[in-house]
Scaffold this active site. Structure first.
Site, PDB file in Angstrom:
ATOM      1  N   TYR A   1       0.735   9.219 -87.439  1.00  0.00           N
ATOM      2  CA  TYR A   1       1.517  10.028 -88.286  1.00  0.00           C
ATOM      3  C   TYR A   1       1.726  11.675 -87.904  1.00  0.00           C
ATOM      4  O   TYR A   1       2.475  12.353 -88.487  1.00  0.00           O
ATOM      5  CB  TYR A   1       0.780   9.769 -89.656  1.00  0.00           C
ATOM      6  CG  TYR A   1      -0.640  10.167 -89.508  1.00  0.00           C
ATOM      7  CD1 TYR A   1      -1.121  11.411 -89.651  1.00  0.00           C
ATOM      8  CD2 TYR A   1      -1.585   9.228 -89.527  1.00  0.00           C
ATOM      9  CE1 TYR A   1      -2.494  11.677 -89.660  1.00  0.00           C
ATOM     10  CE2 TYR A   1      -2.806   9.603 -89.351  1.00  0.00           C
ATOM     11  CZ  TYR A   1      -3.223  10.819 -89.380  1.00  0.00           C
ATOM     12  OH  TYR A   1      -4.600  11.219 -89.413  1.00  0.00           O
TER      13      TYR A   1
ATOM     14  N   GLU B   1      -1.358  14.749 -86.866  1.00  0.00           N
ATOM     15  CA  GLU B   1      -2.659  15.476 -86.457  1.00  0.00           C
ATOM     16  C   GLU B   1      -3.561  15.615 -87.745  1.00  0.00           C
ATOM     17  O   GLU B   1      -3.252  16.115 -88.501  1.00  0.00           O
ATOM     18  CB  GLU B   1      -2.525  16.476 -85.572  1.00  0.00           C
ATOM     19  CG  GLU B   1      -1.650  16.417 -84.252  1.00  0.00           C
ATOM     20  CD  GLU B   1      -1.287  17.836 -83.739  1.00  0.00           C
ATOM     21  OE1 GLU B   1      -0.764  17.556 -82.377  1.00  0.00           O
ATOM     22  OE2 GLU B   1      -1.429  18.722 -83.986  1.00  0.00           O
ATOM     23  N   VAL B   2      -4.911  15.718 -87.321  1.00  0.00           N
ATOM     24  CA  VAL B   2      -5.929  16.114 -88.452  1.00  0.00           C
ATOM     25  C   VAL B   2      -6.618  17.529 -87.847  1.00  0.00           C
ATOM     26  O   VAL B   2      -7.091  17.309 -86.835  1.00  0.00           O
ATOM     27  CB  VAL B   2      -6.843  15.074 -88.767  1.00  0.00           C
ATOM     28  CG1 VAL B   2      -7.730  15.464 -89.741  1.00  0.00           C
ATOM     29  CG2 VAL B   2      -5.878  13.920 -89.208  1.00  0.00           C
TER      30      VAL B   2
ATOM     31  N   ASP C   1      -2.817  -0.315 -96.259  1.00  0.00           N
ATOM     32  CA  ASP C   1      -3.382  -0.181 -94.849  1.00  0.00           C
ATOM     33  C   ASP C   1      -4.728   0.117 -94.823  1.00  0.00           C
ATOM     34  O   ASP C   1      -5.338   1.002 -94.173  1.00  0.00           O
ATOM     35  CB  ASP C   1      -2.468   1.089 -94.363  1.00  0.00           C
ATOM     36  CG  ASP C   1      -2.510   1.221 -92.908  1.00  0.00           C
ATOM     37  OD1 ASP C   1      -2.878   0.044 -92.361  1.00  0.00           O
ATOM     38  OD2 ASP C   1      -2.492   2.238 -92.443  1.00  0.00           O
TER      39      ASP C   1
END
Length: 532
Positions: free
Chosen positions: A245, A247-248, A362
């Site tokens: 999805y 980056e963190v 999920d």
């Protein structure tokens, strides 16, 4: 710009005139004269000086292709030169012609130089009928340079120069306009930032802001203006993770650590859905990742989708289990806290400001985070579905993304899940939760024995299994992750084994509910005197 257009029009007119002159044939350049006799030659009068051309004797020349209208027997009379010329046309055919040339300009015409685009040769003489036997030959073919001095190439060169100058002018205007717009936007952004900083009093912590919003607000999170303010003031420190999805990052707001999830622009649907779910009324729970703010940052050339949450330095359950082992108390604390979060998601709260039932879709160990106190919180709600009991409708996100195949329930893999009803989504979550409990239990030490960390079905499918791989194992063969014999010899693990087996049952109707799992684990926690 008007001057540029005027210049181009003048250039076009010049090119037309040049092409018109170039297109004239030799009949307009090599002027022959009509038939004249010797008596026509002018005689000097007393006191009168004649021009040179009036004193020259007339010649009789042979003409072919350049004969005047009054020519007799292909002959013409001139006081200039007789000439013969050979030319090659566009088709490569040669033509030999001859005639009379006037005195005016004859010296220049007789020295005619060959052009790269027109092969021809002219020869001149000054005796009667001398040109009848002239045999000029074409010059050899010469591949000259691009700039051969011809008018045609000069026109092309000028046209190219004008086009290049015009392109440079247009590009410069565009870049200057874009630069001014960028400077203006940056200034406006800085002014807004200064105003927003004044909006949140100095000394206010995130906890203070969230507590205020819960007690006096709608229960759906911080006001949007406050969220945008926080997002603008975030300082990015370092990247701590990366997924499909985005980056963190670990960031800081006024010295407090926060997690910043930066979505790829292709994952805007996931960002929007997760933001929407987090801002659902009464969504906040100690075992659901704490939402702080969401915002879209950027200018016209780039965009970043921010989701700002609490930061948990222990990382995900997946990361934690790979490097840490558990005792029975730690196992029960992890399992119970995760069950509490899942139960809160699945439960509908009725009232004027109620909360809809939500299915995660999920669930996996990478989407559960470990808090400082050793409990869990559920994260990543980008695929979640909501159920509105008033309309009996399932709110499914418009998202092309799907869950993780390894954790998919049998009814999801064989596509028998009823998408128009909410309960099947709940039961699919329970199946995934059973696999997560299995991952935890493997890392629990009993009798000095513990298994290394592995993903569910690690010995049955590849590292990145396909739908067909999982369908064959889970649906056709109805296999489940292997269980060590030592589990049956320990009271706690034996109870956990029974619990997970009822979670991953093949028939969805046979699975436990999240509330039942929570209550069962609560009893186990109480019996082990675990402090939650």
């Amino acid at each position: 710009m008007t001057q540029l257009y005027t210049y181009i029009r003048l250039l076009g007119a010049c090119l037309f005139i040049i092409s018109h002159v170039q297109g004239q044939n030799l009949d307009s350049m090599l002027h022959g004269t009509g038939m004249k006799s010797d008596v026509d030659q002018k005689k000097p009068e007393n006191g009168v000086t004649l021009a040179p051309e009036d004193t020259l004797p007339f010649l009789k020349c042979y003409c072919s292709g350049h004969c005047p209208d009054d020519a007799i027997n292909n002959t013409c009379i001139t006081n200039g030169h007789c000439f013969a010329i050979i030319e090659e046309d566009d088709q490569g055919e040669t033509t030999l012609t001859s005639g009379c040339m006037k005195y005016e300009g004859s010296d220049f015409q007789c020295k005619d130089s060959p052009k790269a685009q027109l092969r021809r040769t002219i020869e001149c003489c000054r005796t009667n009928l001398c040109n009848q036997y002239l045999q000029p030959t074409l010059p050899p073919v010469v591949i000259g340079p691009f700039f051969d001095g011809s008018v045609r190439w000069l026109a092309v060169l000028i046209s190219m120069a004008v086009c290049i100058v015009a392109m440079i002018v247009f590009s410069s205007c565009f870049c200057y306009k874009h630069y001014c717009k960028s400077i203006s936007s940056r200034g406006r952004y800085n002014r807004d930032l200064e105003q927003d900083e004044a909006f949140i009093p100095v000394g206010e912590s995130l906890k203070d802001l969230i507590d205020q919003s819960q007690s006096s607000g709608s229960g759906s999170g911080l006001p949007l203006l406050v969220q945008r303010t926080i997002a603008k003031q975030i300082q990015m420190v370092r990247q701590v993770g990366k997924g499909r999805y985005g980056e963190v990052w670990m960031g800081k707001w006024r010295g407090e650590k926060v997690a910043v999830k930066v979505f790829f622009t292709t994952e805007e649907a996931s960002w929007f859905r997760e933001t929407e779910i987090y801002q659902t009324v009464l969504m906040r729970h100690e075992n659901i990742l704490g939402f702080i703010a969401a915002d879209i940052k950027g200018t016209g050339s780039w965009t970043q989708l921010y989701l700002i949450t609490d930061y948990h330095e222990n990382g995900s359950l997946y990361d934690f289990l790979k490097c840490a082992t558990l005792d029975t108390r730690a196992l029960l604390k992890l399992a119970y806290s995760a069950a509490c979060g899942l139960c809160h998601l699945h439960t509908e709260i009725y009232g004027t400001q109620g909360k809809p039932a939500i299915a995660h879709r999920d669930l996996k160990s990478k989407n559960i985070l470990i808090k400082k106190n050793g409990s869990c919180c559920i994260a990543d709600l980008g695929l979640a579905v909501k159920f509105n009991s008033d309309t009996n409708e399932v709110d499914i996100p418009l998202n092309t993304r799907v869950g993780t195949r390894r954790y998919m329930a049998p009814e999801v893999l064989d596509e028998s899940l009823s998408k128009n009803h909410f309960q099947p989504y709940i039961m699919a979550d329970i199946y995934s939760f059973g696999l997560i409990i299995w991952e935890m239990a493997r890392r629990c030490i009993t009798g000095g024995i513990v298994e290394e960390y592995q993903l569910p079905y690690y010995n049955m499918v590849p590292s990145d299994p396909s739908y067909e791989d999982m369908r064959e194992v889970v649906c056709v063969k109805r296999l489940r992750p292997i269980v060590s014999n030592r589990w049956n010899s320990d009271e706690c693990l034996r109870a956990v084994l029974k619990l997970m087996s009822e979670c991953w049952a093949h028939n969805p109707a046979s699975r436990l509910t999240a509330l039942r799992i929570k209550k069962t684990l609560a009893k186990m926690v109480e019996s082990q005197d675990v402090k939650i």
